[in-house]
Design an enzyme around this catalytic site. Sequence first.
Site, PDB file in Angstrom:
ATOM      1  N   TYR A 148      -1.401  -3.773   1.520  1.00 36.64           N
ATOM      2  CA  TYR A 148      -2.286  -2.707   1.995  1.00 36.64           C
ATOM      3  C   TYR A 148      -1.562  -1.369   1.932  1.00 36.64           C
ATOM      4  O   TYR A 148      -2.111  -0.368   1.454  1.00 36.64           O
ATOM      5  CB  TYR A 148      -2.733  -3.009   3.427  1.00 36.64           C
ATOM      6  N   LYS A 152      -2.404   2.033  -0.322  1.00 36.35           N
ATOM      7  CA  LYS A 152      -2.613   3.372   0.224  1.00 36.35           C
ATOM      8  C   LYS A 152      -1.614   4.380  -0.342  1.00 36.35           C
ATOM      9  O   LYS A 152      -1.921   5.569  -0.446  1.00 36.35           O
ATOM     10  CB  LYS A 152      -2.566   3.336   1.748  1.00 36.35           C
TER      11      LYS A 152
END
Length: 253
Positions: A148, A152
């Site tokens: 994750y 990002k």
Amino acid sequence: MNYMLITGAASGIGAATAMRFAQQGWRVGLLDLNGPALEKLKNRLEGDHWSAVCDVTDADSVCEAFRGFSEFSAGRLDLLLNSAGILHVGQFETITMADHANMIDINVTGLMRVCHEAFPLLKATPDARVINMSSASALYGTPHFASYSASKFAVRGLTEALNVEWQDHDIFVQDIMTPFVKTPMVDRQTFKAPVIDRLGVNLKPDDLAKEIWKAHLSKDVHHLVGLQFKSLVLSNKLFPSAVTRRIMTILSH
């Protein structure tokens, strides 16, 4: 009349932002996989709005969605909010490769696919803008959020590149870097990450909707959310990266 298009609009940050902009008189396009939730949200909004089921990992689905939105908006797109995303929290090796790949496919490739398809509408609209949902985990890789966090970082890099590239087309690209927000995506996690326990989940979708409203009026490439995170960013600028690493180590154990 201003037109906005939101991916991941059926719940959480996307839904709260749709409510806020609709209250300000914007016409809002809503995209999500959850059709019933989209219709329920659209019926709650005041004014004339549009929705479509869309899978950002599927090129044909995205293309079809933009055809429909373009008809609704007469080819105008003042603001694109890329809010669609997924999260799997846990030890890197215990998360399946399929789940790792799916995070990248939705959070990065899906976002790129939407931006690519949106470009003609954005270019045709004076003073158009793109806001990408990034994360505080794009400052320094966050344990138990490895893929994750990587996704990002990619969103942050894409945002910075397109902010420069697309200025020639009168399109401003920025992102929102936020700590944890109490959304269904966070609530459904079964792994209890120490960093969440230590920092807490102190933001709600409505808080982010307010930040997105402020961001769309600013010229900040990275819109930082929360005093706690802003302090960490300042520390990262003032001190060696080893200090940030040490902070992350403490928060993650």
